[in-house]
Design an enzyme around this catalytic site. Structure first.
Site, short mmCIF file in Angstrom:
data_model
loop_
_atom_site.label_atom_id
_atom_site.label_comp_id
_atom_site.label_asym_id
_atom_site.label_seq_id
_atom_site.Cartn_x
_atom_site.Cartn_y
_atom_site.Cartn_z
N LYS A 255 42.80 32.41 47.55
CA LYS A 255 42.93 31.15 46.85
C LYS A 255 44.17 31.21 45.97
CE LYS A 255 39.87 28.18 44.02
NZ LYS A 255 38.48 28.11 43.48
N SER A 327 36.09 24.20 44.58
CA SER A 327 37.55 24.17 44.67
C SER A 327 38.12 25.23 45.61
CB SER A 327 38.15 24.35 43.28
OG SER A 327 37.83 25.65 42.75
N SER A 351 32.19 26.65 43.12
CA SER A 351 33.36 26.56 43.99
C SER A 351 33.40 27.58 45.12
CB SER A 351 34.64 26.65 43.16
OG SER A 351 34.77 25.52 42.34
#
Length: 636
Positions: A255, A327, A351
């Site tokens: 990420k 996310s 997330s």
């Protein structure tokens, strides 16, 4: 606190017993300190006050001297005796502010607050508004830290042990696609046995990124040359007999909130799209040390919210009409579509769980403090966690082993052990569940069937319950910490550059958070401790919890208590409308499908603190029984 202007009301005359008006009431109304008042009062008034025994003679004598001089030696300073600062406020100001924090003052209280605010409270904002402004660097964490382990209790296994599955990986598949979708547990065996090179595997994934990312928008940066160099290095080391372990030569993505030296790290935000850090984050450094090959910086919703970043919305490979959820949207989509061997995501409030559910992958959210966050973007110091997103439960355990343990750069990281045995029997494990939750949305038939699978495998199901408390009240901590982490970006309005500008996006939420109450923050923190005590009670009765993955209460509770979770595919459901993390927008309705679409659905196990090994053993047994991980997104 020393006696000060806060004294009010009539004071008794000890000689006569009659109540006389206290001059401090007039002082309060004028907004003056005792020292200021005595310096300007008339001699006649002072004499009258002395006769009434309201002021001692020595105080009067001091007051009759030059008012610009300091008071008697040793006299304490009075709070609220400084100069008035800040903008003028009125009773109307407080009347309106009361609506925001949902308290009620009466007219006298409101008047007193308004008249004294500028000398009692306004100066407390000097750090931010000046004149002596004090910047706080991004690397500085709050002094108070959340420890998920309650005082007097121990948590986690007593030994470090890791036994991976002994299953033969079998023959290397003939197609690149089949290789790409293979779990790390198999890829690592093929690489170790030199049936597959890291360079070939890296090129397979790089080609899939080139081909499929335009549909998914899940990759922000591809460090192609870096990846090829690392892959060749891995092959050379393995050929020389220097095998580093099961992650050696495995291509992965992170990420894009994890720093990577010399490779841009954007946080998904417009104002950071060209940011290039000088050093690696702790997790990336550990994966590099394990011989893994970084091939992709993966998308995240800007500043770790949902699935929209400066390059657009990351889409779900199973259903391209909907976002991948966030996310950790990029890690979810890339892992599901076979663009990386595994990925690292992060979770503050859901997330890892949400995109794992949406994209049909396995998400392992570790216990708070197990994996260091050094070099990762901070959203919430007491909630942020980093963890693997994979195509199988054992893969998650393999990766967790490599990234666990303390790092000096993360004050919340702590020493911990991991006791995992892929062949461990799960018979007899006590699995708690909430009967009511299993009968209500968002639970499905897949969730209920998973409960039966638990029983089939010889685990014991135990009904559990929680108090009916307002668990969402703890979210005040998340919003306050997030607003603090991004204070500068909010106040200078850089937040307005983000693509998502809707009421439930960070720009608005961080602005609103400026008006949250500090008192309520402390009370939410105390509530958090009470909730942790309740979870400790439940885990005194069970070894694991099986819960509907997206049940709001359990997502909130377990993120705030720091419990580990494992979300993995358990079956499939049909949906007749696209799903979204964002609040409904009547102007942009979600697509509906005349023929329902088949998509993956997962369940979640919650573990005791630092007992990820037990959680993964149970997950592996359930995963084998479900037998649904072999299906891949159509078209990818």
């Amino acid at each position: 606190m020393a006696e000060s202007v806060y004294n009010s009301g009539p004071r008794m005359n000890e000689k006569s017993g009659h109540g006389v008006p206290c001059p401090y009431e007039e002082l309060r109304k004028m907004g003056k300190s005792r020292r200021e008042f005595l310096g300007t009062a008339s001699a006649g008034l002072l004499a009258a006050l002395t006769a009434a025994d309201v002021l001692p003679a020595e105080v009067v004598e001091a007051a009759e001297q030059d008012p610009t001089k300091e008071g008697p030696a040793g006299a304490p300073s009075a709070y609220g005796a400084g100069p008035a600062v800040g903008p003028e406020v009125s009773t109307t100001t407080f009347s309106e502010a009361e609506k925001l924090v949902q308290i009620s003052l009466n007219s006298e209280e409101r008047t007193e607050a308004a008249e004294s605010w500028r000398v009692t409270m306004a100066a407390l904002y000097e750090r931010r508004v000046g004149p002596r402004k004090m910047p706080i660097e991004e690397s500085v964490a709050p002094y108070s830290q959340w420890n998920p382990v309650l005082p007097g209790r121990s948590a986690g296994p007593t030994r470090d042990a890791f036994v991976r599955s002994k299953d033969d990986a079998g023959a290397l598949p003939s197609s690149d696609e089949a290789i790409a979708y293979s779990p790390v547990s198999k890829l690592s065996r093929w690489i170790e046995q030199r049936k597959l090179t890291s360079e070939r595997l890296t090129n397979i994934y790089l080609e899939r990124i080139r081909k499929f990312d335009p549909k998914l928008r899940c990759v922000i940066t591809v460090p192609r040359e870096h990846a090829i160099v690392r892959a060749k290095q891995a092959d050379a080391e393995i050929a020389a007999g220097k095998y580093r372990g099961p992650l050696h030569g495995i291509p992965y993505g992170v990420k894009d909130l994890l720093d990577t030296a010399g490779i841009r790290t954007t946080w998904g935000a417009e104002f950071y799209r060209d940011r290039v850090p000088a050093t690696d984050s702790a997790v990336v450094r550990r994966l590099n040390d394990a011989g893994a090959v970084l091939i992709a910086k993966l998308s995240l919703g800007a500043l770790a919210l949902n699935d929209i970043w400066f390059g657009g919305q990351t889409m779900n490979p199973w259903l391209l009409e909907e976002g991948a959820s966030g996310s950790s949207a990029g890690p979810g989509a890339a892992t599901a579509a076979g663009l990386v061997g595994f990925a690292i995501g992060s979770e503050t409030g859901g997330s890892i769980v949400a995109p794992s559910m949406r994209c049909g992958v396995t998400g392992l959210r570790p216990t708070f403090g197990r994996v260091p966050r050094t070099g990762a973007m901070t959203l919430c110091w007491s909630l942020d966690k980093l963890g693997p997103m994979t195509r199988g439960v054992e893969d998650g355990a393999l990766i967790l082993r490599a990234i666990s343990g303390p790092d000096a750069g993360d004050l919340s990281s702590r020493p911990c052990k991991l006791d995992f045995d892929a062949a461990r029997s799960v018979a007899g494990l006590r699995v708690g569940y909430f009967p009511k939750w299993m009968q209500e949305k968002p639970a499905t038939d897949v969730d209920r069937a998973a409960l039966e699978t638990v029983r089939k495998l010889g685990m014991k199901t135990v009904e559990v319950s929680l108090p009916d408390w307002p668990y969402d009240s703890m979210e005040l901590i998340l919003f306050a910490e997030g607003a603090a982490a991004f204070e500068e970006y909010t106040l200078d309005r850089r937040m307005n550059q983000l693509k998502a500008q809707v009421p439930d996006a960070w720009p608005n939420l961080f602005r609103q958070a400026r008006f949250l109450s500090a008192v309520d923050f402390v009370q939410a923190d105390r509530m958090r401790r009470k909730v942790a005590v309740e979870m400790a009670r439940i885990f005194g009765e069970v070894d694991l919890l099986l819960v509907p993955s997206l049940r709001d209460e359990i997502l909130t509770i377990t993120n705030f208590t720091g419990q580990p979770s494992l979300t993995f595919r358990a079956g499939f459901v049909e949906v007749s409308e696209a799903r979204s993390d964002w609040a409904p927008d009547p102007k942009n309705p979600l697509p509906k499908f005349s023929t329902p679409r088949r998509v993956p659905h997962g369940v979640t196990l919650i573990g005791s603190l630092f007992e990820e090994g037990t959680m993964c053993s149970a997950g592996m047994a359930m995963e084998r029984e479900f037998n649904v991980m072999g299906e891949h997104p159509p078209g990818f």
